[in-house]
Each structure stands twice: as C-alpha cells, then as structure tokens.
Enzyme design. Sequence first.
Site, PDB file in Angstrom:
ATOM      1  N   GLU A  43       1.010  -0.936  -0.347  1.00  0.00           N
ATOM      2  CA  GLU A  43      -0.146   0.251  -0.195  1.00  0.00           C
ATOM      3  C   GLU A  43       0.518   1.246   0.072  1.00  0.00           C
ATOM      4  O   GLU A  43       1.573   1.261   0.915  1.00  0.00           O
ATOM      5  CB  GLU A  43      -0.671  -0.415   1.158  1.00  0.00           C
ATOM      6  CG  GLU A  43      -1.409   1.752   1.329  1.00  0.00           C
ATOM      7  CD  GLU A  43      -2.944   1.325   2.479  1.00  0.00           C
ATOM      8  OE1 GLU A  43      -2.735   0.543   3.210  1.00  0.00           O
ATOM      9  OE2 GLU A  43      -4.036   2.252   2.242  1.00  0.00           O
ATOM     10  N   CYS A 237      -6.190   1.250   2.352  1.00  0.00           N
ATOM     11  CA  CYS A 237      -7.661   1.965   2.697  1.00  0.00           C
ATOM     12  C   CYS A 237      -7.251   2.954   1.486  1.00  0.00           C
ATOM     13  O   CYS A 237      -8.387   3.169   0.977  1.00  0.00           O
ATOM     14  CB  CYS A 237      -7.320   2.507   4.031  1.00  0.00           C
ATOM     15  SG  CYS A 237      -7.862   2.060   5.328  1.00  0.00           S
ATOM     16  N   ASN A 371     -12.142  -3.275   0.355  1.00  0.00           N
ATOM     17  CA  ASN A 371     -10.966  -2.910   1.630  1.00  0.00           C
ATOM     18  C   ASN A 371     -11.484  -3.897   3.194  1.00  0.00           C
ATOM     19  O   ASN A 371     -11.367  -4.581   3.355  1.00  0.00           O
ATOM     20  CB  ASN A 371     -10.060  -2.150   1.747  1.00  0.00           C
ATOM     21  CG  ASN A 371      -9.020  -2.920   2.717  1.00  0.00           C
ATOM     22  OD1 ASN A 371      -7.809  -3.224   2.850  1.00  0.00           O
ATOM     23  ND2 ASN A 371      -8.727  -1.244   2.869  1.00  0.00           N
ATOM     24  N   GLU A 372     -11.642  -3.012   3.493  1.00  0.00           N
ATOM     25  CA  GLU A 372     -11.873  -3.132   4.853  1.00  0.00           C
ATOM     26  C   GLU A 372     -12.995  -2.360   5.140  1.00  0.00           C
ATOM     27  O   GLU A 372     -13.830  -1.491   5.739  1.00  0.00           O
ATOM     28  CB  GLU A 372     -11.084  -2.037   5.785  1.00  0.00           C
ATOM     29  CG  GLU A 372     -10.877  -3.022   7.159  1.00  0.00           C
ATOM     30  CD  GLU A 372      -9.200  -2.696   8.060  1.00  0.00           C
ATOM     31  OE1 GLU A 372      -8.752  -1.375   8.070  1.00  0.00           O
ATOM     32  OE2 GLU A 372      -8.782  -2.972   8.100  1.00  0.00           O
TER      33      GLU A 372
HETATM   34  O1  AHR Z   1      -2.066  -1.258   6.765  1.00  0.00           O
HETATM   35  C1  AHR Z   1      -2.731   0.185   7.022  1.00  0.00           C
HETATM   36  C2  AHR Z   1      -3.823   0.385   6.842  1.00  0.00           C
HETATM   37  O2  AHR Z   1      -4.295  -0.798   7.514  1.00  0.00           O
HETATM   38  C3  AHR Z   1      -4.549  -0.248   6.056  1.00  0.00           C
HETATM   39  O3  AHR Z   1      -5.010   0.729   5.035  1.00  0.00           O
HETATM   40  C4  AHR Z   1      -6.255  -0.941   6.359  1.00  0.00           C
HETATM   41  O4  AHR Z   1      -6.236  -1.237   5.444  1.00  0.00           O
HETATM   42  C5  AHR Z   1      -5.920  -1.014   7.576  1.00  0.00           C
HETATM   43  O5  AHR Z   1      -6.671  -0.133   8.318  1.00  0.00           O
END
Ligand code: AHR
Length: 658
Positions: A43, A237, A371-372
């Site tokens: 990321e 994110c 993603n999350e």
């Molecule tokens: O790895 C950092 C962040 O942690 C990522 O962007 C997210 O998916 C998680 O909350």
Amino acid sequence: MNTFLLTLAALAAAWTTETNELVVRTDKPGAEIPSTMYGLFFEDINYAADGGLYAEMVKNRSFEFPQRLMGWSAFGNVSVRDDGPFERNPHYVRLEHPGHKEKRTGLENEGYFGVAFRQGESYRFSVWARVPTGQSAKLKVELIDPDTMNEEQAVATQTIDIKGTGWQKYTALLTPAQTEAKGRLRIFLDSPEGVDLEHVSLFPVDTWMGHENGLRKDLAQKLADLKPGVLRFPGGCIVEGTDLETRYRWKNTIGPVENRPLNENRWQHSFTYRFFPDYYQSCGLGFYEFFQFAEEIGAEPLPILSVGLACQFQNNSPEAHVPVDSLQPYIQDALDLIEFANGDASTPWGKVRAEMGHPEPFGMKYIGIGNEQWGPEYVERLCPFVKALRRAHPEIQIVGSAGPSPDWMKEEFDYLWKEMKHLEVDLVDEHYYSPEAWLLSQAARYDAYDRKGPKVFAGEYACHAVGKKWNHFNASLVEAAFMTGLERNADVVHMATYAPLLAHVEGWQWRPDLIWFDNLHSFASASYYVQQLYSLYRGTHVLPLTMDGKAVTGAEGQNGLYASAVCDADKYIVKVANTSDTPQRLAIAFDGLKRYEVLTEGRVLMLSSDNPDADNSLENPERIVPVEQPLHVEGHRIEAELPAKSFAVYILKKHLMK
Ligand code: AHR
C-alpha cells in the site's frame, strides 16, 4: 553468587532439563500448502510508493499538486500555466529571462525528504519542453549539495538545448561526483530565450530490472528475497479513498506516465500528530507496473478494487456510498481489469496492456472487492459484483472482506463471515493488528474453522504490542508463534500478508512495518526475517506435530511453545517459537519414516535477540538476523535447546537408502 541468585539458577536449570517431547508424523502428510501462502501486502502508506519503491526522485513532477509549486523553490521569472500537452496533467512552468544578465530564472526540487544520489552512479533526467518563441534555448540541469562548504554546489551538471515550439522529451544523464542524502535537483535557464517545462523527472539508471519507469532496486530486491507467493495491491485504505473522488482508480494508473492524473493520498492527514500535506500519488507505480513486478518476483497478482464505499473509518457519510443501483461503472472497472490483465491483444483492454509492452497476458487469478469494509452497506454492494464476475469470469477467485478486526470488531466480523459464506466468495480477507496476548491466544484459531466455506486470506496483520507501537523483536516472535497456526491450517488459510510493507524513516504514518528505508539505505525488521523464514521454508505439505498428543499452540503445560511442521520432496521442516522467558529443551521425534529413509544434514536457523525490545535500524541493520547452525541428528530424532524468546526453524534433509 548470592543465595537468591543460586536458587534462581538452580530453578532455571531444573526448568531447562524438562524436555518437551514433540512428535512429527512423517507418514501422515496433511494439506498441501498453497504457493500463495506467504505474500506481500503493498500500500502507498509511509511513502511506500512515491518517495519509496517507485524510484522517481522528483516530487510534484507535473506541477499538479493543488499548490502548483509544492516541492519546488522557484527563483527569477517563473510562471505556472495550464494549457500543457497532457490533458490529464495540464499544468507546466514557463521560465523566462529575469530581466538582467546577472540574474537567474530556475527551479529547485527538494525531492522526497531530499534528492539522494550516489557518487559515480548515473541518473536519468528527463523533461518535456519547448521554446515558446520557436527559437533555441539552453537549460542547465544540476544535482547539487545545497549545504556544501566547497566552492561548487553542483556535483553533476548537464546542458540541454531546447528547440522549437513543439513539445518534446529531452533527456540527460547526470553522474554525481559525490554521494549526497539531502541533495536537490536544480534547473535554470542559460539563454536569453525562455522555455516551457512539463513532467520533470529524475530516476536512477540502475533500477530493479533496469526499467526506465522503474522501482528502487534495494527495496524491490528485499521484496523479491521474501519469495512471495502473492502480491496484493494497491492497499489498504487507499483503495477506498477519503471520499469516492480520491478512491484508487486503476484506469488512471496505466498508459504514459505523463498523462496519469495525480491522486491525493488518503494518508496525508490521517493522524493529527503526523501531517504530510505533500503526500500525493503520482500513479507512476500503477497497475501495469504492479502486474509486471508480481510476474518478476513470481507472485500471483491480487488487485483490490473499490466496492463503491469510501474508507468507512474516515468517511461513512451517505455521499461516500455509491447507491447500489449506480454501481455499474465500478463493476465494469472490475471486468475491464480482468481484460486488461488477461485478455489477448485483440481485446480493447488487452490491447492497452500490449501497447504498454506486455503482449502476453499476466494470468491474473484473484480479485478483491472492497478493502476493510463492513456492515450491510458492504454486503449489498458486493453482491452485484459477485454476480457479474461469476457470470463473466467464473475462473477468477473473489476475495471479500471480514472488516477491520475479529478482535475489537468481532460482531461485524462474525456478521461478515456469515454473509461471505452466503455470497460464496472464494476467500475472506481478515485483518488483525492486535496485541501480543490476542495473537498468542489465536494460534489455534483456524484449527476449528469451517473446512467447507471460503478460504482465509490473512490480508493484513502484525503484532501491535501493548505500549510499544514500533518494530521490536518480541512482536516478531509473537508473529512467528501465531504463524504456526496459519501453517498448520494451510488447508483453510491460503494467503497471509504482513502489513504494512514499507516505511520511510522520515515519512511514516503507521508502524510497525516490515521494511524501513531512507533515501539511500534500507533495512529489514526482525518481522521481515520471520516472514522470510516461513516463506523460504514453506514446504509442500503440512505434517501433524504434537506434544502429549496435542497441537503445540502455547496451551497450558506447553511451556510457551508454538510449533508446526511441514515437508517437501527432500526435507522435513519444523518451526518452533519459544515465547517463554526460559530456555526450553526440545526432543523432536520424526515418527513413521519409511524403513529405507534416513535423516541427514540437519541445520537450524535461529532468530533471537538479547533484548526483546531491540530491532534492526539504519545504523545497525543486521542486529537481528537468522543465524544458521548445524544440527545433530540421532536416528529419527533431534534434541535441541531453544533459548528463551527465540524462533527456530529446524531443517532435516531426507535421504533414501538404496
Ligand atoms: O495497513 C494500514 C491500514 O490498516 C490499511 O490501509 C487498512 O486496510 C488497515 O486499516
């Protein structure tokens, strides 16, 4: 020694003489270990892409940051214009005569925490330029040491002749006479005629695999050295964005780099204690480069796309949710991505890939949607994606999300798992950034998982120790212990990627991280070596390993030990983490060997530290590294002492007697 210390020593000796009897059943190979098991989560956080892995050294190279000259210091007669040659990056600068022959017009770029260069290495400068009057102009390009005590600030200089009103790309090689971590790039007019400049770029010539739009070699090499089975990108994110506008759009990250539009980085202002207002994504490291890199390091590419929800932590407002009946463009992005990666050159998106230099398909097998994310808002959006993908591409495996945490968002997590089963996704992405106690208590978590449902992708995890939110050995040891549970359950856990991956020592937002760097150097954390030991000694099949008939999961009576065993065609491999404060004697019996099979050439790779709070650093990059020692093999058994707080990988070569 006083009596108290003597008593302690006697107690310790008594403790260490108790032998932990471990048994590996070599005749009962279990699940096959997927090649994707240990991988990379990439990321653009902590300046992992721009300013990190992506080797571009110029910040705001296209003058598209909202403050157009951010990263630049201008002197003399410089103006910013917006009718440049690249439609999606229209801004450029005009350098004109300052009005007096003793004055100068030019620009200096500060790079990412400095422009760093090494003596004798070559750097490729490039710029798109024209002379508005149609005459000829001269541009001086220099690498400078701004703080030098020498007479000359410039340590490398080139002159470029610019001609005509048409925009053209000009290049020059700069080979500095000294190494500098905090240098700058200076460009100035050296003629009465003015010039227009766009997309000012500087790359080391020596990039990973020599690609011109390339990756920083030392960082790419460290990633390759993990022998990852999967590369997840582009996050995290940043997939989601702070709002829908700033979500990651893969179509903006392909094609000529000059025309890839800038995106705000979601990590600019995420933490009030660490602001990075100059954090943008140039997208120079885009989807083509990710696929290419995955191929070069032998990893399966795993792109994650927006499900139509912005980052729910940052922005869960209705405007940050695409209405379910308006998701078609997002779904089309996913379908087009599969064509971009896998379509032949006669398809519209396959053609784009071929024109970028890769006529052969990339062979993408997985896609993640969201993603999350969490809540019914995620599930109802994921559903139409799954339907469309299944219809058009039944061959592609779909990854869904289980939200931010099974620890502190357990209810959501359980809800999402139920829904993911219902939607029949192939893998579920679990994230846990959790403290020591939680991770240790979860070494058996997958032993009881449903074997018939979707597989697990431990897509982001790391030990975030209580009161110690930085890399240190004990956190890595906890990860090693936890990972025995991933390995033992390789039939249900198919992928695991530590996160985050990369961090600039001056530009991090989040820690711990796997690899740290400044502009000239990098080092691997102790966690990196844990990951590497698992990956290099992955094995092909799980073997049952027990102590008193039970899996070794740090349970009561197991002396803080966690262990797993695997084999491949010519080796047995046993991983043991001793999380206790005392050394542990181990006896590992390899039961069930064939009559004509003998164990030879034992060795152990040991990761330990005299200080559980210590880690590697720029100053001491190899303070904690695996140390190899020979291992005495006695028939079908080995005996060893595992120091307090250490992780060992025992490797025994199989030999078949004739
Ligand atoms: O790895 C950092 C962040 O942690 C990522 O962007 C997210 O998916 C998680 O909350």
